[in-house]
Design a protein around this motif. Sequence first.
Motif, PDB file in Angstrom:
ATOM      1  N   VAL A 170      26.936  57.793  24.194  1.00 32.98           N
ATOM      2  CA  VAL A 170      27.768  56.823  23.474  1.00 32.98           C
ATOM      3  C   VAL A 170      27.693  55.518  24.240  1.00 32.98           C
ATOM      4  CG1 VAL A 170      30.076  56.244  22.638  1.00 32.98           C
ATOM      5  CG2 VAL A 170      29.356  58.645  22.697  1.00 32.98           C
ATOM      6  N   GLU A 171      27.379  54.446  23.522  1.00 30.29           N
ATOM      7  CA  GLU A 171      27.395  53.119  24.128  1.00 30.29           C
ATOM      8  C   GLU A 171      28.636  52.394  23.637  1.00 30.29           C
ATOM      9  OE1 GLU A 171      24.773  49.056  24.674  1.00 30.29           O
ATOM     10  OE2 GLU A 171      23.894  50.760  23.628  1.00 30.29           O
ATOM     11  N   PHE A 172      29.368  51.788  24.570  1.00 29.75           N
ATOM     12  CA  PHE A 172      30.624  51.151  24.202  1.00 29.75           C
ATOM     13  C   PHE A 172      30.888  49.928  25.075  1.00 29.75           C
ATOM     14  CE2 PHE A 172      31.721  53.954  27.664  1.00 29.75           C
ATOM     15  CZ  PHE A 172      32.638  53.224  28.414  1.00 29.75           C
ATOM     16  N   VAL A 173      31.831  49.119  24.605  1.00 31.70           N
ATOM     17  CA  VAL A 173      32.368  48.007  25.373  1.00 31.70           C
ATOM     18  C   VAL A 173      33.882  48.182  25.397  1.00 31.70           C
ATOM     19  CG1 VAL A 173      32.687  45.509  25.502  1.00 31.70           C
ATOM     20  CG2 VAL A 173      30.512  46.445  24.682  1.00 31.70           C
ATOM     21  N   ALA A 174      34.453  48.212  26.603  1.00 27.16           N
ATOM     22  CA  ALA A 174      35.901  48.278  26.785  1.00 27.16           C
ATOM     23  C   ALA A 174      36.342  46.980  27.439  1.00 27.16           C
ATOM     24  CB  ALA A 174      36.280  49.472  27.651  1.00 27.16           C
ATOM     25  N   ARG A 175      37.369  46.376  26.863  1.00 26.15           N
ATOM     26  CA  ARG A 175      37.872  45.109  27.396  1.00 26.15           C
ATOM     27  C   ARG A 175      39.258  45.315  27.995  1.00 26.15           C
ATOM     28  NH1 ARG A 175      39.201  41.745  23.826  1.00 26.15           N
ATOM     29  NH2 ARG A 175      39.223  43.194  22.106  1.00 26.15           N
ATOM     30  N   SER A 176      39.495  44.618  29.107  1.00 26.06           N
ATOM     31  CA  SER A 176      40.799  44.690  29.765  1.00 26.06           C
ATOM     32  C   SER A 176      41.125  43.340  30.390  1.00 26.06           C
ATOM     33  CB  SER A 176      40.810  45.781  30.840  1.00 26.06           C
ATOM     34  OG  SER A 176      39.877  45.481  31.860  1.00 26.06           O
ATOM     35  N   LYS A 177      42.372  43.235  30.851  1.00 23.52           N
ATOM     36  CA  LYS A 177      42.821  42.014  31.505  1.00 23.52           C
ATOM     37  C   LYS A 177      43.677  42.417  32.698  1.00 23.52           C
ATOM     38  CE  LYS A 177      44.828  37.565  30.320  1.00 23.52           C
ATOM     39  NZ  LYS A 177      45.429  36.782  29.234  1.00 23.52           N
ATOM     40  N   LEU A 178      43.431  41.779  33.819  1.00 23.27           N
ATOM     41  CA  LEU A 178      44.197  42.044  35.038  1.00 23.27           C
ATOM     42  C   LEU A 178      44.366  40.733  35.791  1.00 23.27           C
ATOM     43  CD1 LEU A 178      45.517  44.094  36.974  1.00 23.27           C
ATOM     44  CD2 LEU A 178      43.275  44.354  38.041  1.00 23.27           C
ATOM     45  N   GLY A 179      45.604  40.410  36.125  1.00 26.26           N
ATOM     46  CA  GLY A 179      45.872  39.196  36.881  1.00 26.26           C
ATOM     47  C   GLY A 179      45.403  37.937  36.188  1.00 26.26           C
ATOM     48  N   GLY A 180      45.498  37.911  34.865  1.00 25.17           N
ATOM     49  CA  GLY A 180      45.088  36.734  34.111  1.00 25.17           C
ATOM     50  C   GLY A 180      43.592  36.608  33.893  1.00 25.17           C
ATOM     51  N   ARG A 181      42.809  37.587  34.390  1.00 23.66           N
ATOM     52  CA  ARG A 181      41.353  37.539  34.222  1.00 23.66           C
ATOM     53  C   ARG A 181      40.894  38.625  33.267  1.00 23.66           C
ATOM     54  NH1 ARG A 181      38.043  36.332  39.500  1.00 23.66           N
ATOM     55  NH2 ARG A 181      36.576  36.165  37.808  1.00 23.66           N
ATOM     56  N   ARG A 194      35.175  43.024  31.137  1.00 19.31           N
ATOM     57  CA  ARG A 194      34.408  43.685  30.075  1.00 19.31           C
ATOM     58  C   ARG A 194      33.544  44.748  30.729  1.00 19.31           C
ATOM     59  NH1 ARG A 194      29.337  42.890  27.507  1.00 19.31           N
ATOM     60  NH2 ARG A 194      29.483  42.973  25.241  1.00 19.31           N
ATOM     61  N   LEU A 195      33.676  45.982  30.258  1.00 20.34           N
ATOM     62  CA  LEU A 195      32.863  47.087  30.760  1.00 20.34           C
ATOM     63  C   LEU A 195      31.987  47.575  29.619  1.00 20.34           C
ATOM     64  CD1 LEU A 195      32.213  49.383  32.863  1.00 20.34           C
ATOM     65  CD2 LEU A 195      34.022  50.680  31.720  1.00 20.34           C
ATOM     66  N   GLN A 196      30.680  47.461  29.777  1.00 26.42           N
ATOM     67  CA  GLN A 196      29.754  47.997  28.793  1.00 26.42           C
ATOM     68  C   GLN A 196      28.984  49.119  29.464  1.00 26.42           C
ATOM     69  OE1 GLN A 196      27.503  45.236  26.452  1.00 26.42           O
ATOM     70  NE2 GLN A 196      26.186  46.828  25.606  1.00 26.42           N
ATOM     71  N   GLU A 197      28.973  50.276  28.816  1.00 26.51           N
ATOM     72  CA  GLU A 197      28.354  51.455  29.408  1.00 26.51           C
ATOM     73  C   GLU A 197      27.667  52.292  28.339  1.00 26.51           C
ATOM     74  OE1 GLU A 197      30.435  53.794  32.590  1.00 26.51           O
ATOM     75  OE2 GLU A 197      30.272  55.412  31.125  1.00 26.51           O
ATOM     76  N   ARG A 198      26.594  52.926  28.741  1.00 28.33           N
ATOM     77  CA  ARG A 198      25.946  53.963  27.927  1.00 28.33           C
ATOM     78  C   ARG A 198      26.249  55.277  28.642  1.00 28.33           C
ATOM     79  NH1 ARG A 198      20.790  56.589  27.596  1.00 28.33           N
ATOM     80  NH2 ARG A 198      20.385  57.192  25.450  1.00 28.33           N
TER      81      ARG A 198
END
Length: 132
Positions: free
Chosen positions: A96-107, A110-114
């Motif tokens: 499965v290829e995906f993109v997970a987005r998050s925010k920490l400390g105002g930044r 983006r994590l994209q992984e297969r």
Amino acid sequence: MDEALPCPCGRPTSYATCCGALHRAFAAGAGLTATTPEALMRSRYSAFVTDRRDYLLATWHPSTRPDVLEPPEPGLKWLGLQVKGSAMQDADHGTVEFVARSKLGGRAHRLQERSRFVREAGAWFYVDGDLS
């Protein structure tokens, strides 16, 4: 998490009828019930969002599973998941290829992984993945 809210995994249904059902089944002792690598990957994303470290560890293949998962950093906010594709290599191996987005400390992050998944004794497990 309020089970009536939309599922964090991005499917157009409630958490209760999507990933929440897999999380509840596991918590009730029914084992791992995801039927596809994509369903497992989505439920793992939702487990990160809801801080279900027990589920994350249980769904991680023993050959690559860490001993413990640290709690999420204070202020971490998961923003969304996009599944870019999934494929079966054979009946017991999938990606499965995906993109997970998050925010920490105002930044924003983006994590994209297969990711690679394997089915053993009827249960799907996350093995590892290649970052893009």
